[in-house]
Design a protein around this motif. Structure first.
Motif, PDB file in Angstrom:
ATOM      1  N   GLY A 201      13.113   4.223   7.317  1.00 26.54           N
ATOM      2  CA  GLY A 201      12.983   3.056   6.457  1.00 26.54           C
ATOM      3  C   GLY A 201      12.139   3.292   5.228  1.00 26.54           C
ATOM      4  O   GLY A 201      12.011   2.402   4.380  1.00 26.54           O
ATOM      5  N   GLU A 202      11.589   4.500   5.094  1.00 26.54           N
ATOM      6  CA  GLU A 202      10.683   4.811   3.976  1.00 26.54           C
ATOM      7  C   GLU A 202      11.457   5.479   2.835  1.00 26.54           C
ATOM      8  O   GLU A 202      11.294   6.660   2.546  1.00 26.54           O
ATOM      9  N   ILE A 203      12.324   4.722   2.200  1.00 25.49           N
ATOM     10  CA  ILE A 203      13.098   5.281   1.089  1.00 25.49           C
ATOM     11  C   ILE A 203      13.380   4.174   0.077  1.00 25.49           C
ATOM     12  O   ILE A 203      13.763   3.054   0.455  1.00 25.49           O
ATOM     13  N   ASP A 204      13.170   4.477  -1.198  1.00 26.03           N
ATOM     14  CA  ASP A 204      13.399   3.466  -2.225  1.00 26.03           C
ATOM     15  C   ASP A 204      14.868   3.496  -2.651  1.00 26.03           C
ATOM     16  O   ASP A 204      15.622   4.414  -2.327  1.00 26.03           O
ATOM     17  N   LEU A 205      15.275   2.475  -3.406  1.00 27.72           N
ATOM     18  CA  LEU A 205      16.683   2.325  -3.763  1.00 27.72           C
ATOM     19  C   LEU A 205      17.205   3.470  -4.628  1.00 27.72           C
ATOM     20  O   LEU A 205      18.310   3.973  -4.368  1.00 27.72           O
TER      21      LEU A 205
END
Length: 310
Positions: A201-205
């Protein structure tokens, strides 16, 4: 049903599989080759019936295009792949073997080495690793013996992956909504969920879009290389790339429903693919007779992950 003890004993022999100077008779593959057809269970996904290894080879040998989906860090899968390549070559004149593990900029050195070996020359395993410019993202201890066997065979070995330069360009050019690249929204959503899960869940767009674009680009490239390769052709790639509902089959000239395409997934007990994803699954036990895991445990989400999606 599963020969756990035999498989566990066979895999225990693999410690020396990448020994540079070991004579062919002493390689791990040579020691376990005769046992491979009895490993686990091979299932026809559509009928649910178990078949034997000879029947599998007979069916695959009639297919113009065969895709084999592997787990990259499972050494048993690479031994099975070597066995499949050998068995298919005995039944037909192989047109080409395509590998996800080779980037496009490796094609020239790979071709040069194959020509050298085809002229009757020899090369040690360690030297092969260097002159074919092996990408260290892929464990040579896992892939070395398979690569040596494929490079010595007459069928051309073709690079199925984007180069590092191409991946960077695809990422830089990724649209704001990379899901639009995929032929169906559902395919994009499955890929998105897997990337997010892989990164805990640790990912930016922007990075998510870049990775979606790269995954799409890889699948398209594998399909393009397969379509251009002489038939019959064989692909070894990560499982996700081979699934008919979402991987490279979506981008083949004749599509995922082409009756000339056969997909074999190498998996574990309880991980059978859906009918729409594969034709056959080769199920291996997850543990040996003593309860010891035969494949590395899946990565947890204790820390963000950054490997390529396969």
């Amino acid at each position: 049903m599963y020969t756990n003890c035999l498989l566990g004993a066979c895999l225990a022999l693999l410690v020396g599989c990448a020994t540079v100077n070991a004579p062919p008779a002493q390689t791990a593959y040579a020691r376990v080759e005769a046992n491979i057809p009895g490993w686990g269970a091979i299932v026809d996904v559509r009928s649910g019936q178990q078949i034997d290894a000879g029947q599998l080879l007979d069916v695959l040998a009639q297919a113009p295009t065969v895709m084999v989906g592997e787990t990259h860090d499972n050494v048993a899968h690479h031994l099975i792949e070597q066995w499949l390549a050998t068995g298919l070559a005995e039944r037909r004149q192989q047109g080409a073997v395509v590998l996800e593990m080779l980037d496009s900029d490796q094609q020239r050195p790979v071709g040069d080495v194959q020509a050298w070996l085809g002229a009757g020359n020899r090369v040690r395993l360690a030297r092969l690793r260097k002159i074919m410019q092996w990408d260290e993202r892929w464990s040579w201890e896992q892939y070395g013996p398979l690569m040596q066997a494929l490079m010595q065979a007459p069928a051309p070995v073709l690079a199925g992956n984007l180069s590092s330069r191409e991946r960077k360009q695809v990422a830089a050019d990724a649209p704001a909504d990379a899901a639009s690249l995929f032929p169906q929204a559902a395919i994009a959503e499955v890929q998105r969920q897997r990337i997010v899960q892989m990164h805990c869940g640790e990912i930016d767009l922007p990075r998510l879009n870049a990775m979606l674009a790269i995954q799409h680009g890889r699948d398209r490239r594998m399909a393009q290389v397969l379509d251009a390769a002489p038939a019959p052709r064989l692909l070894f790639a990560g499982v996700l790339h081979t699934l008919k509902s979402q991987g490279a089959p979506q981008y083949l000239r004749h599509g995922a429903r082409d009756p000339g395409l056969k997909v074999l997934v190498l998996g574990e007990e309880g991980q059978a693919p859906a009918v729409q994803d594969a034709d056959f699954v080769w199920l291996l036990p997850s543990q040996d007779g003593d309860g010891v895991a035969l494949a590395p445990a899946a990565a947890s989400c204790d820390t963000p992950l950054q490997p390529p999606l396969h």
